[in-house]
Design a protein around this motif. Structure first.
Motif, PDB file in Angstrom:
ATOM      1  N   LEU A 198       0.861  -1.176   0.000  1.00  0.00           N
ATOM      2  CA  LEU A 198       0.000   0.000   0.000  1.00  0.00           C
ATOM      3  C   LEU A 198       0.902   1.232   0.000  1.00  0.00           C
ATOM      4  O   LEU A 198       1.725   1.401   0.900  1.00  0.00           O
ATOM      5  CB  LEU A 198      -0.901   0.002   1.227  1.00  0.00           C
ATOM      6  CG  LEU A 198      -1.958   1.115   1.312  1.00  0.00           C
ATOM      7  CD1 LEU A 198      -2.943   0.998   0.157  1.00  0.00           C
ATOM      8  CD2 LEU A 198      -2.686   1.043   2.654  1.00  0.00           C
ATOM      9  N   GLU A 199       0.757   2.072  -1.028  1.00  0.00           N
ATOM     10  CA  GLU A 199       1.587   3.267  -1.122  1.00  0.00           C
ATOM     11  C   GLU A 199       1.090   4.293  -0.113  1.00  0.00           C
ATOM     12  O   GLU A 199      -0.038   4.771  -0.194  1.00  0.00           O
ATOM     13  CB  GLU A 199       1.538   3.824  -2.547  1.00  0.00           C
ATOM     14  CG  GLU A 199       2.706   4.735  -2.885  1.00  0.00           C
ATOM     15  CD  GLU A 199       2.654   6.085  -2.190  1.00  0.00           C
ATOM     16  OE1 GLU A 199       3.516   6.327  -1.308  1.00  0.00           O
ATOM     17  OE2 GLU A 199       1.743   6.877  -2.503  1.00  0.00           O
ATOM     18  N   GLN A 200       1.976   4.675   0.859  1.00  0.00           N
ATOM     19  CA  GLN A 200       1.577   5.516   1.987  1.00  0.00           C
ATOM     20  C   GLN A 200       2.507   6.717   2.175  1.00  0.00           C
ATOM     21  O   GLN A 200       2.607   7.249   3.291  1.00  0.00           O
ATOM     22  CB  GLN A 200       1.571   4.674   3.271  1.00  0.00           C
ATOM     23  CG  GLN A 200       0.489   3.608   3.316  1.00  0.00           C
ATOM     24  CD  GLN A 200      -0.847   4.188   3.741  1.00  0.00           C
ATOM     25  OE1 GLN A 200      -1.132   4.362   4.909  1.00  0.00           O
ATOM     26  NE2 GLN A 200      -1.668   4.507   2.745  1.00  0.00           N
ATOM     27  N   GLY A 201       3.163   7.154   1.114  1.00  0.00           N
ATOM     28  CA  GLY A 201       4.092   8.269   1.257  1.00  0.00           C
ATOM     29  C   GLY A 201       3.453   9.519   1.803  1.00  0.00           C
ATOM     30  O   GLY A 201       4.006  10.190   2.697  1.00  0.00           O
ATOM     31  N   LEU A 202       2.271   9.884   1.292  1.00  0.00           N
ATOM     32  CA  LEU A 202       1.579  11.076   1.764  1.00  0.00           C
ATOM     33  C   LEU A 202       1.056  10.872   3.183  1.00  0.00           C
ATOM     34  O   LEU A 202       1.235  11.729   4.056  1.00  0.00           O
ATOM     35  CB  LEU A 202       0.429  11.415   0.815  1.00  0.00           C
ATOM     36  CG  LEU A 202      -0.442  12.611   1.206  1.00  0.00           C
ATOM     37  CD1 LEU A 202       0.400  13.882   1.289  1.00  0.00           C
ATOM     38  CD2 LEU A 202      -1.591  12.783   0.214  1.00  0.00           C
ATOM     39  N   ALA A 203       0.434   9.746   3.438  1.00  0.00           N
ATOM     40  CA  ALA A 203      -0.168   9.503   4.749  1.00  0.00           C
ATOM     41  C   ALA A 203       0.875   9.470   5.866  1.00  0.00           C
ATOM     42  O   ALA A 203       0.614   9.908   6.992  1.00  0.00           O
ATOM     43  CB  ALA A 203      -0.953   8.193   4.719  1.00  0.00           C
ATOM     44  N   LEU A 204       2.080   8.958   5.558  1.00  0.00           N
ATOM     45  CA  LEU A 204       3.109   8.819   6.590  1.00  0.00           C
ATOM     46  C   LEU A 204       4.075   9.994   6.633  1.00  0.00           C
ATOM     47  O   LEU A 204       4.939  10.060   7.511  1.00  0.00           O
ATOM     48  CB  LEU A 204       3.876   7.510   6.388  1.00  0.00           C
ATOM     49  CG  LEU A 204       3.039   6.243   6.588  1.00  0.00           C
ATOM     50  CD1 LEU A 204       3.869   4.996   6.350  1.00  0.00           C
ATOM     51  CD2 LEU A 204       2.420   6.207   7.979  1.00  0.00           C
ATOM     52  N   GLY A 205       3.970  10.924   5.676  1.00  0.00           N
ATOM     53  CA  GLY A 205       4.708  12.179   5.792  1.00  0.00           C
ATOM     54  C   GLY A 205       6.028  12.272   5.068  1.00  0.00           C
ATOM     55  O   GLY A 205       6.839  13.150   5.397  1.00  0.00           O
ATOM     56  N   VAL A 206       6.283  11.409   4.058  1.00  0.00           N
ATOM     57  CA  VAL A 206       7.553  11.488   3.334  1.00  0.00           C
ATOM     58  C   VAL A 206       7.382  11.856   1.862  1.00  0.00           C
ATOM     59  O   VAL A 206       8.353  11.933   1.122  1.00  0.00           O
ATOM     60  CB  VAL A 206       8.339  10.159   3.438  1.00  0.00           C
ATOM     61  CG1 VAL A 206       8.723   9.873   4.877  1.00  0.00           C
ATOM     62  CG2 VAL A 206       7.551   9.001   2.840  1.00  0.00           C
ATOM     63  N   ALA A 207       6.148  12.111   1.418  1.00  0.00           N
ATOM     64  CA  ALA A 207       5.907  12.427   0.013  1.00  0.00           C
ATOM     65  C   ALA A 207       6.450  13.799  -0.354  1.00  0.00           C
ATOM     66  O   ALA A 207       6.975  14.003  -1.454  1.00  0.00           O
ATOM     67  CB  ALA A 207       4.413  12.351  -0.303  1.00  0.00           C
ATOM     68  N   TYR A 208       6.319  14.754   0.573  1.00  0.00           N
ATOM     69  CA  TYR A 208       6.727  16.137   0.344  1.00  0.00           C
ATOM     70  C   TYR A 208       7.662  16.591   1.456  1.00  0.00           C
ATOM     71  O   TYR A 208       7.779  15.938   2.495  1.00  0.00           O
ATOM     72  CB  TYR A 208       5.494  17.051   0.334  1.00  0.00           C
ATOM     73  CG  TYR A 208       4.468  16.712  -0.721  1.00  0.00           C
ATOM     74  CD1 TYR A 208       4.533  17.283  -1.987  1.00  0.00           C
ATOM     75  CD2 TYR A 208       3.428  15.830  -0.442  1.00  0.00           C
ATOM     76  CE1 TYR A 208       3.581  16.986  -2.957  1.00  0.00           C
ATOM     77  CE2 TYR A 208       2.470  15.522  -1.404  1.00  0.00           C
ATOM     78  CZ  TYR A 208       2.551  16.103  -2.662  1.00  0.00           C
ATOM     79  OH  TYR A 208       1.612  15.792  -3.619  1.00  0.00           O
ATOM     80  N   ASN A 209       8.302  17.756   1.239  1.00  0.00           N
ATOM     81  CA  ASN A 209       9.098  18.323   2.318  1.00  0.00           C
ATOM     82  C   ASN A 209       8.208  19.158   3.235  1.00  0.00           C
ATOM     83  O   ASN A 209       6.975  19.156   3.096  1.00  0.00           O
ATOM     84  CB  ASN A 209      10.273  19.132   1.769  1.00  0.00           C
ATOM     85  CG  ASN A 209       9.832  20.358   0.984  1.00  0.00           C
ATOM     86  OD1 ASN A 209       8.681  20.805   1.057  1.00  0.00           O
ATOM     87  ND2 ASN A 209      10.752  20.926   0.208  1.00  0.00           N
ATOM     88  N   ASP A 210       8.806  19.900   4.160  1.00  0.00           N
ATOM     89  CA  ASP A 210       8.017  20.618   5.153  1.00  0.00           C
ATOM     90  C   ASP A 210       7.253  21.811   4.572  1.00  0.00           C
ATOM     91  O   ASP A 210       6.374  22.363   5.227  1.00  0.00           O
ATOM     92  CB  ASP A 210       8.919  21.096   6.301  1.00  0.00           C
ATOM     93  CG  ASP A 210       8.329  20.788   7.663  1.00  0.00           C
ATOM     94  OD1 ASP A 210       7.472  19.889   7.737  1.00  0.00           O
ATOM     95  OD2 ASP A 210       8.737  21.427   8.650  1.00  0.00           O
TER      96      ASP A 210
END
Length: 463
Positions: A198-210
Protein backbone atom coordinates in the motif's frame (compact mmCIF):
# COMPACT_ATOMS: atom_id res chain seq x y z
CA UNK A 1 41.11 11.24 10.05
CA UNK A 2 40.79 11.45 6.29
CA UNK A 3 39.74 9.39 3.31
CA UNK A 4 42.70 8.81 1.00
CA UNK A 5 42.32 8.54 -2.77
CA UNK A 6 43.85 5.38 -4.22
CA UNK A 7 44.84 5.20 -7.90
CA UNK A 8 42.54 2.48 -9.19
CA UNK A 9 44.90 1.55 -12.01
CA UNK A 10 47.50 0.33 -9.50
CA UNK A 11 45.21 -1.97 -7.58
CA UNK A 12 42.59 -3.40 -9.91
CA UNK A 13 42.66 -5.22 -13.23
CA UNK A 14 39.89 -4.59 -15.74
CA UNK A 15 38.33 -8.02 -16.36
CA UNK A 16 35.01 -6.77 -17.73
CA UNK A 17 35.33 -8.46 -21.10
CA UNK A 18 36.69 -11.72 -19.68
CA UNK A 19 33.93 -11.84 -17.07
CA UNK A 20 31.21 -11.37 -19.70
CA UNK A 21 29.98 -8.05 -18.37
CA UNK A 22 30.79 -5.74 -21.29
CA UNK A 23 27.09 -5.30 -22.04
CA UNK A 24 27.33 -4.73 -25.77
CA UNK A 25 24.27 -3.24 -27.48
CA UNK A 26 22.46 -2.49 -24.24
CA UNK A 27 22.11 1.23 -24.90
CA UNK A 28 22.34 3.48 -21.86
CA UNK A 29 23.06 1.59 -18.63
CA UNK A 30 22.29 3.18 -15.26
CA UNK A 31 21.92 1.51 -11.85
CA UNK A 32 23.41 -1.81 -10.74
CA UNK A 33 22.20 -4.13 -7.98
CA UNK A 34 24.20 -7.15 -6.79
CA UNK A 35 22.81 -10.11 -4.83
CA UNK A 36 22.60 -13.91 -4.91
CA UNK A 37 19.15 -14.29 -6.48
CA UNK A 38 19.43 -18.08 -6.94
CA UNK A 39 20.98 -18.89 -3.52
CA UNK A 40 24.00 -20.68 -4.98
CA UNK A 41 26.58 -18.74 -2.98
CA UNK A 42 27.73 -16.41 -5.76
CA UNK A 43 26.53 -12.79 -6.13
CA UNK A 44 24.70 -12.02 -9.38
CA UNK A 45 24.28 -8.65 -11.05
CA UNK A 46 21.24 -6.78 -12.37
CA UNK A 47 21.74 -3.68 -14.54
CA UNK A 48 18.97 -1.15 -15.20
CA UNK A 49 18.97 0.30 -18.70
CA UNK A 50 17.20 2.71 -20.98
CA UNK A 51 16.92 -0.29 -23.28
CA UNK A 52 16.57 -3.87 -22.11
CA UNK A 53 17.31 -4.44 -18.43
CA UNK A 54 19.88 -7.17 -17.90
CA UNK A 55 20.43 -9.93 -15.35
CA UNK A 56 23.85 -11.58 -15.23
CA UNK A 57 24.10 -14.91 -13.41
CA UNK A 58 27.40 -15.60 -11.67
CA UNK A 59 28.84 -18.86 -12.99
CA UNK A 60 31.10 -19.30 -9.97
CA UNK A 61 34.27 -19.34 -12.08
CA UNK A 62 34.89 -15.62 -12.50
CA UNK A 63 32.44 -15.24 -15.37
CA UNK A 64 28.81 -14.17 -15.75
CA UNK A 65 26.11 -15.31 -18.19
CA UNK A 66 23.31 -13.12 -19.48
CA UNK A 67 20.12 -14.87 -18.36
CA UNK A 68 17.75 -11.98 -18.96
CA UNK A 69 15.58 -13.67 -21.58
CA UNK A 70 15.29 -16.93 -19.66
CA UNK A 71 14.32 -15.23 -16.38
CA UNK A 72 11.82 -12.74 -17.82
CA UNK A 73 13.45 -9.66 -16.29
CA UNK A 74 14.01 -8.04 -19.67
CA UNK A 75 10.29 -7.56 -20.30
CA UNK A 76 8.95 -4.05 -19.71
CA UNK A 77 6.72 -1.52 -21.49
CA UNK A 78 8.46 -0.23 -24.65
CA UNK A 79 10.63 2.82 -24.09
CA UNK A 80 10.63 2.59 -20.29
CA UNK A 81 13.72 4.24 -18.82
CA UNK A 82 14.75 2.15 -15.80
CA UNK A 83 17.05 3.79 -13.26
CA UNK A 84 17.72 1.65 -10.19
CA UNK A 85 16.87 -1.74 -8.74
CA UNK A 86 16.92 -3.28 -5.27
CA UNK A 87 16.75 -6.86 -4.09
CA UNK A 88 14.47 -7.93 -1.24
CA UNK A 89 12.38 -10.91 -0.15
CA UNK A 90 9.03 -9.18 0.17
CA UNK A 91 7.01 -12.41 0.64
CA UNK A 92 9.45 -14.32 2.88
CA UNK A 93 9.69 -17.36 0.63
CA UNK A 94 13.51 -17.47 0.77
CA UNK A 95 13.99 -16.14 -2.78
CA UNK A 96 15.09 -12.60 -3.59
CA UNK A 97 12.61 -10.49 -5.52
CA UNK A 98 13.40 -7.29 -7.43
CA UNK A 99 11.92 -3.80 -7.23
CA UNK A 100 12.70 -1.43 -10.07
CA UNK A 101 12.45 2.36 -10.15
CA UNK A 102 11.45 3.73 -13.56
CA UNK A 103 11.72 7.35 -14.66
CA UNK A 104 9.74 7.87 -17.83
CA UNK A 105 9.12 6.68 -21.40
CA UNK A 106 12.20 7.67 -23.38
CA UNK A 107 14.30 6.56 -26.34
CA UNK A 108 17.05 8.43 -28.22
CA UNK A 109 14.64 8.81 -31.13
CA UNK A 110 11.91 10.38 -28.95
CA UNK A 111 14.22 12.68 -27.00
CA UNK A 112 13.01 16.26 -26.77
CA UNK A 113 15.35 19.16 -27.40
CA UNK A 114 15.17 22.19 -25.11
CA UNK A 115 16.99 25.37 -26.17
CA UNK A 116 17.44 28.75 -24.49
CA UNK A 117 16.75 32.02 -26.29
CA UNK A 118 20.49 32.38 -26.97
CA UNK A 119 20.53 29.01 -28.72
CA UNK A 120 22.26 27.06 -25.93
CA UNK A 121 20.83 23.56 -25.44
CA UNK A 122 19.99 22.43 -21.91
CA UNK A 123 18.41 19.49 -20.11
CA UNK A 124 14.63 19.64 -20.30
CA UNK A 125 12.75 19.92 -17.01
CA UNK A 126 11.52 16.53 -15.74
CA UNK A 127 7.93 17.75 -16.07
CA UNK A 128 8.48 17.53 -19.84
CA UNK A 129 8.37 13.75 -19.63
CA UNK A 130 5.51 11.47 -18.53
CA UNK A 131 5.59 9.70 -15.16
CA UNK A 132 5.40 5.90 -15.04
CA UNK A 133 4.80 3.15 -12.47
CA UNK A 134 7.68 1.46 -10.71
CA UNK A 135 7.76 -2.31 -11.06
CA UNK A 136 8.00 -5.35 -8.81
CA UNK A 137 9.15 -8.82 -9.91
CA UNK A 138 8.57 -11.94 -7.82
CA UNK A 139 11.24 -14.61 -7.83
CA UNK A 140 9.49 -17.94 -8.46
CA UNK A 141 12.45 -19.93 -7.13
CA UNK A 142 12.61 -21.83 -10.43
CA UNK A 143 14.97 -19.50 -12.27
CA UNK A 144 12.28 -17.11 -13.47
CA UNK A 145 10.62 -13.88 -12.31
CA UNK A 146 6.97 -12.91 -12.53
CA UNK A 147 5.96 -9.28 -13.05
CA UNK A 148 3.54 -8.63 -10.16
CA UNK A 149 3.41 -4.85 -10.55
CA UNK A 150 -0.37 -4.76 -10.85
CA UNK A 151 -1.34 -7.48 -8.39
CA UNK A 152 1.12 -6.21 -5.75
CA UNK A 153 -0.27 -2.66 -5.86
CA UNK A 154 2.51 -0.85 -7.70
CA UNK A 155 0.73 0.12 -10.92
CA UNK A 156 -1.50 2.91 -9.59
CA UNK A 157 1.26 5.24 -8.36
CA UNK A 158 3.22 6.95 -11.14
CA UNK A 159 6.46 8.82 -10.55
CA UNK A 160 9.95 9.55 -11.82
CA UNK A 161 11.94 7.07 -9.80
CA UNK A 162 15.52 7.55 -8.67
CA UNK A 163 17.02 5.97 -5.54
CA UNK A 164 15.48 3.05 -3.63
CA UNK A 165 15.70 2.36 0.10
CA UNK A 166 14.49 -0.88 1.72
CA UNK A 167 13.83 -1.55 5.42
CA UNK A 168 11.05 -2.52 7.82
CA UNK A 169 9.80 0.95 8.71
CA UNK A 170 6.89 -0.03 10.97
CA UNK A 171 8.46 -2.89 12.92
CA UNK A 172 6.12 -5.65 11.73
CA UNK A 173 8.98 -7.83 10.44
CA UNK A 174 8.30 -7.22 6.74
CA UNK A 175 10.36 -5.06 4.39
CA UNK A 176 8.92 -1.82 3.08
CA UNK A 177 10.15 0.20 0.09
CA UNK A 178 10.91 3.92 -0.25
CA UNK A 179 11.43 5.36 -3.74
CA UNK A 180 12.69 8.91 -4.23
CA UNK A 181 10.99 10.64 -7.17
CA UNK A 182 12.41 13.51 -9.20
CA UNK A 183 10.05 16.55 -8.94
CA UNK A 184 7.19 14.20 -7.99
CA UNK A 185 5.90 13.08 -4.56
CA UNK A 186 8.05 10.33 -3.06
CA UNK A 187 6.56 6.86 -2.52
CA UNK A 188 6.63 4.67 0.56
CA UNK A 189 5.21 1.21 -0.15
CA UNK A 190 4.11 -0.51 3.06
CA UNK A 191 4.23 -4.30 2.92
CA UNK A 192 0.79 -5.75 3.68
CA UNK A 193 2.28 -9.22 4.44
CA UNK A 194 0.03 -10.88 1.86
CA UNK A 195 2.01 -10.26 -1.32
CA UNK A 196 0.74 -6.71 -1.77
CA UNK A 197 1.87 -3.19 -0.87
CA UNK A 198 0.00 0.00 0.00
CA UNK A 199 1.59 3.27 -1.12
CA UNK A 200 1.58 5.52 1.99
CA UNK A 201 4.09 8.27 1.26
CA UNK A 202 1.58 11.08 1.76
CA UNK A 203 -0.17 9.50 4.75
CA UNK A 204 3.11 8.82 6.59
CA UNK A 205 4.71 12.18 5.79
CA UNK A 206 7.55 11.49 3.33
CA UNK A 207 5.91 12.43 0.01
CA UNK A 208 6.73 16.14 0.34
CA UNK A 209 9.10 18.32 2.32
CA UNK A 210 8.02 20.62 5.15
CA UNK A 211 6.88 23.26 2.65
CA UNK A 212 4.54 20.72 1.03
CA UNK A 213 6.75 20.89 -2.06
CA UNK A 214 8.37 18.26 -4.25
CA UNK A 215 12.09 18.41 -4.99
CA UNK A 216 14.56 16.67 -7.27
CA UNK A 217 15.04 13.76 -4.89
CA UNK A 218 18.01 11.59 -5.93
CA UNK A 219 19.72 9.15 -3.59
CA UNK A 220 17.54 7.30 -1.08
CA UNK A 221 18.61 5.91 2.31
CA UNK A 222 16.61 4.04 4.97
CA UNK A 223 18.72 3.81 8.12
CA UNK A 224 18.50 4.74 11.80
CA UNK A 225 20.40 8.03 12.21
CA UNK A 226 19.32 8.72 15.81
CA UNK A 227 19.70 5.19 17.25
CA UNK A 228 16.10 4.92 18.45
CA UNK A 229 15.48 1.57 16.76
CA UNK A 230 13.43 2.86 13.81
CA UNK A 231 14.75 3.34 10.24
CA UNK A 232 14.59 6.97 9.12
CA UNK A 233 14.31 8.31 5.57
CA UNK A 234 16.94 10.46 3.84
CA UNK A 235 17.33 11.75 0.30
CA UNK A 236 19.56 14.36 -1.30
CA UNK A 237 18.54 16.66 -4.13
CA UNK A 238 19.69 19.56 -6.34
CA UNK A 239 21.30 22.88 -5.53
CA UNK A 240 18.95 25.39 -3.90
CA UNK A 241 16.88 22.61 -2.33
CA UNK A 242 17.22 21.25 1.20
CA UNK A 243 18.20 17.59 1.52
CA UNK A 244 15.38 15.68 3.14
CA UNK A 245 15.71 13.89 6.48
CA UNK A 246 12.58 12.37 8.02
CA UNK A 247 12.62 10.99 11.56
CA UNK A 248 10.61 7.79 12.03
CA UNK A 249 8.09 8.25 14.86
CA UNK A 250 7.83 4.66 16.10
CA UNK A 251 6.56 3.36 12.76
CA UNK A 252 3.40 5.48 12.85
CA UNK A 253 4.58 8.50 10.85
CA UNK A 254 7.65 10.50 9.83
CA UNK A 255 8.61 13.97 11.02
CA UNK A 256 10.67 16.29 8.81
CA UNK A 257 14.01 16.75 10.59
CA UNK A 258 16.18 18.63 8.08
CA UNK A 259 15.79 22.00 9.79
CA UNK A 260 16.22 20.70 13.33
CA UNK A 261 19.43 18.83 12.45
CA UNK A 262 21.02 21.70 10.51
CA UNK A 263 20.83 20.11 7.06
CA UNK A 264 19.28 23.22 5.50
CA UNK A 265 22.32 25.52 5.42
CA UNK A 266 24.67 22.55 4.99
CA UNK A 267 23.04 21.15 1.85
CA UNK A 268 21.56 24.00 -0.17
CA UNK A 269 24.75 24.76 -2.13
CA UNK A 270 25.16 21.16 -3.32
CA UNK A 271 23.51 18.91 -5.87
CA UNK A 272 23.64 15.43 -4.36
CA UNK A 273 23.27 12.11 -6.18
CA UNK A 274 24.32 8.92 -4.44
CA UNK A 275 24.09 9.13 -0.66
CA UNK A 276 24.82 6.89 2.29
CA UNK A 277 24.65 6.71 6.05
CA UNK A 278 28.06 5.43 7.12
CA UNK A 279 29.91 5.62 10.40
CA UNK A 280 33.19 7.03 9.10
CA UNK A 281 34.72 7.43 12.57
CA UNK A 282 33.17 4.36 14.25
CA UNK A 283 31.60 6.39 17.05
CA UNK A 284 28.25 4.58 16.73
CA UNK A 285 26.44 7.46 14.98
CA UNK A 286 25.80 7.23 11.25
CA UNK A 287 27.13 10.14 9.22
CA UNK A 288 25.96 11.31 5.78
CA UNK A 289 28.11 10.98 2.67
CA UNK A 290 26.95 12.54 -0.60
CA UNK A 291 28.41 12.38 -4.11
CA UNK A 292 27.86 15.85 -5.56
CA UNK A 293 27.86 17.74 -8.87
CA UNK A 294 25.13 19.72 -10.56
CA UNK A 295 23.18 18.51 -13.60
CA UNK A 296 23.39 21.94 -15.26
CA UNK A 297 27.03 22.36 -16.31
CA UNK A 298 26.31 25.96 -17.36
CA UNK A 299 26.16 27.04 -13.70
CA UNK A 300 29.24 28.75 -12.31
CA UNK A 301 29.17 26.39 -9.31
CA UNK A 302 28.15 23.26 -11.22
CA UNK A 303 31.37 21.34 -10.53
CA UNK A 304 31.31 20.40 -6.85
CA UNK A 305 33.18 18.39 -4.26
CA UNK A 306 31.72 15.51 -2.28
CA UNK A 307 30.64 15.99 1.32
CA UNK A 308 30.56 14.22 4.68
CA UNK A 309 28.25 15.58 7.36
CA UNK A 310 29.17 14.20 10.77
CA UNK A 311 26.33 13.03 13.02
CA UNK A 312 26.50 14.60 16.48
CA UNK A 313 24.66 12.14 18.75
CA UNK A 314 21.62 11.97 16.47
CA UNK A 315 20.78 15.64 17.12
CA UNK A 316 22.56 17.63 14.42
CA UNK A 317 25.07 17.37 11.60
CA UNK A 318 28.26 19.35 10.97
CA UNK A 319 30.24 19.59 7.74
CA UNK A 320 33.64 17.87 8.14
CA UNK A 321 34.34 17.54 4.41
CA UNK A 322 37.40 19.83 4.48
CA UNK A 323 39.10 17.43 6.93
CA UNK A 324 38.48 14.31 4.84
CA UNK A 325 41.39 14.54 2.41
CA UNK A 326 42.21 15.73 -1.09
CA UNK A 327 39.21 14.13 -2.78
CA UNK A 328 36.86 16.39 -0.83
CA UNK A 329 38.55 19.46 -2.32
CA UNK A 330 38.38 18.18 -5.90
CA UNK A 331 35.58 19.63 -8.04
CA UNK A 332 33.72 17.43 -10.49
CA UNK A 333 30.43 15.82 -11.39
CA UNK A 334 30.13 12.81 -9.09
CA UNK A 335 27.16 10.44 -9.46
CA UNK A 336 27.39 6.89 -8.07
CA UNK A 337 28.91 5.87 -4.75
CA UNK A 338 29.15 2.55 -2.92
CA UNK A 339 30.21 2.00 0.70
CA UNK A 340 32.41 -1.04 1.32
CA UNK A 341 35.24 -2.08 3.63
CA UNK A 342 37.69 -2.87 0.84
CA UNK A 343 40.66 -3.86 2.98
CA UNK A 344 38.67 -5.51 5.80
CA UNK A 345 40.18 -3.26 8.47
CA UNK A 346 36.83 -2.41 10.03
CA UNK A 347 36.63 1.11 8.61
CA UNK A 348 34.18 1.91 5.85
CA UNK A 349 35.61 3.01 2.50
CA UNK A 350 33.83 4.60 -0.46
CA UNK A 351 34.01 4.06 -4.22
CA UNK A 352 32.82 7.10 -6.20
CA UNK A 353 32.13 7.48 -9.92
CA UNK A 354 32.37 10.79 -11.77
CA UNK A 355 31.42 11.99 -15.23
CA UNK A 356 34.47 12.06 -17.48
CA UNK A 357 36.84 10.61 -14.86
CA UNK A 358 37.85 7.19 -13.66
CA UNK A 359 36.38 6.10 -10.30
CA UNK A 360 37.94 7.25 -7.06
CA UNK A 361 38.54 4.80 -4.24
CA UNK A 362 38.53 6.52 -0.86
CA UNK A 363 40.27 4.46 1.82
CA UNK A 364 39.35 5.36 5.37
CA UNK A 365 42.56 6.14 7.29
CA UNK A 366 40.96 4.90 10.54
CA UNK A 367 42.69 7.30 12.93
CA UNK A 368 39.74 7.83 15.30
CA UNK A 369 40.38 4.75 17.46
CA UNK A 370 36.73 3.76 17.51
CA UNK A 371 35.98 0.05 17.86
CA UNK A 372 33.71 -1.85 15.48
CA UNK A 373 32.00 -5.07 14.48
CA UNK A 374 31.18 -6.25 10.95
CA UNK A 375 28.69 -9.07 10.42
CA UNK A 376 28.28 -11.27 7.36
CA UNK A 377 24.99 -13.12 7.57
CA UNK A 378 24.23 -16.37 5.75
CA UNK A 379 20.63 -17.44 5.36
CA UNK A 380 19.34 -21.01 4.98
CA UNK A 381 15.57 -20.88 5.29
CA UNK A 382 15.79 -17.18 4.45
CA UNK A 383 17.53 -15.95 1.30
CA UNK A 384 21.22 -16.77 1.40
CA UNK A 385 22.26 -13.08 1.49
CA UNK A 386 19.95 -12.56 4.50
CA UNK A 387 18.63 -9.36 2.93
CA UNK A 388 15.88 -8.07 5.19
CA UNK A 389 17.45 -9.29 8.44
CA UNK A 390 17.30 -6.97 11.44
CA UNK A 391 20.39 -6.73 13.67
CA UNK A 392 20.45 -5.24 17.15
CA UNK A 393 23.62 -4.78 19.21
CA UNK A 394 23.59 -3.90 22.90
CA UNK A 395 26.92 -2.78 24.39
CA UNK A 396 28.13 -3.34 27.97
CA UNK A 397 27.25 0.28 28.81
CA UNK A 398 23.65 -0.31 27.70
CA UNK A 399 23.84 1.48 24.37
CA UNK A 400 21.68 -0.08 21.62
CA UNK A 401 22.44 0.03 17.88
CA UNK A 402 20.23 -1.19 15.04
CA UNK A 403 20.46 -1.96 11.33
CA UNK A 404 18.51 -3.66 8.56
CA UNK A 405 20.48 -5.61 5.97
CA UNK A 406 20.04 -4.14 2.50
CA UNK A 407 22.77 -3.36 -0.05
CA UNK A 408 20.44 -0.81 -1.69
CA UNK A 409 21.30 2.75 -0.72
CA UNK A 410 21.97 5.96 -2.57
CA UNK A 411 21.71 6.25 -6.34
CA UNK A 412 22.67 3.74 -9.09
CA UNK A 413 24.82 1.82 -6.62
CA UNK A 414 25.05 -1.36 -4.56
CA UNK A 415 26.82 -1.43 -1.19
CA UNK A 416 28.78 -3.99 0.82
CA UNK A 417 26.21 -6.60 1.96
CA UNK A 418 27.95 -6.96 5.30
CA UNK A 419 26.52 -5.01 8.22
CA UNK A 420 28.90 -2.60 9.94
CA UNK A 421 28.60 -1.16 13.44
CA UNK A 422 30.82 1.47 14.99
CA UNK A 423 31.13 0.94 18.75
CA UNK A 424 33.13 3.98 19.86
CA UNK A 425 35.01 3.26 23.08
CA UNK A 426 33.18 -0.04 23.67
CA UNK A 427 35.46 -3.05 23.27
CA UNK A 428 32.72 -5.65 22.97
CA UNK A 429 29.06 -6.30 22.32
CA UNK A 430 27.17 -7.57 25.33
CA UNK A 431 24.40 -8.99 23.11
CA UNK A 432 23.94 -9.40 19.36
CA UNK A 433 20.42 -10.28 18.25
CA UNK A 434 19.52 -11.16 14.65
CA UNK A 435 16.03 -11.63 13.24
CA UNK A 436 16.01 -13.15 9.75
CA UNK A 437 13.10 -12.60 7.32
CA UNK A 438 10.76 -15.48 8.05
CA UNK A 439 11.32 -15.38 11.80
CA UNK A 440 14.56 -17.27 12.58
CA UNK A 441 16.47 -15.76 15.49
CA UNK A 442 20.04 -15.87 16.77
CA UNK A 443 21.38 -14.36 19.97
CA UNK A 444 25.05 -14.11 20.93
CA UNK A 445 26.61 -12.76 24.11
CA UNK A 446 29.94 -11.18 25.05
CA UNK A 447 31.42 -10.77 21.56
CA UNK A 448 34.80 -9.04 21.37
CA UNK A 449 34.97 -6.01 19.10
CA UNK A 450 37.18 -5.31 16.05
CA UNK A 451 36.21 -8.50 14.22
CA UNK A 452 34.45 -9.63 11.07
CA UNK A 453 32.01 -12.42 11.98
CA UNK A 454 30.16 -14.79 9.69
CA UNK A 455 26.90 -15.83 11.31
CA UNK A 456 24.64 -18.59 10.03
CA UNK A 457 20.87 -18.61 10.27
CA UNK A 458 19.89 -21.44 12.65
CA UNK A 459 18.73 -24.55 10.80
CA UNK A 460 15.62 -26.07 12.30
CA UNK A 461 15.88 -29.79 13.00
CA UNK A 462 13.13 -32.23 13.85
CA UNK A 463 13.26 -33.65 17.42
Amino acid sequence: MCLKVVDTLRRFEDVTQRAGLAGENLGYSLGAAAADYDNDGFPDLFVANAGTNTLYRNQGDGTFRDVTAATGLGIKPPGTLSVQAAWLDYNHDGHLDLVLSNYTIWTPASDQRCVREDGVEYYCHPKTYPSVPHRLFRNTGRGTFQDVTETAGFSAARGKGMGIGVADVNGDGWEDIFIANDTEPNFLYINQKNGTFLEQGLALGVAYNDDAATVSAMGAVLRDFDNDGWPDVFYNDLIGQVWGLFRNVRGRSFRYASAATGLGPLSMTYSGWSAAFLDYNNDGWRDIFSANGDVDTLRSNAAQHDTIFENIEGKRFIDVSSKMGDHFHRLGYQRGAAVVDLNNDGHQDIVVTSLGRRPAILLNSASSGGHWLTLRLVGHKANRDSIGARITITTPSGRTLHDWLSPSSGFLSSNDPRVHFGLGAETSAAVIEILWPGGSKLSLKDIAADRILTLQEPIETNP
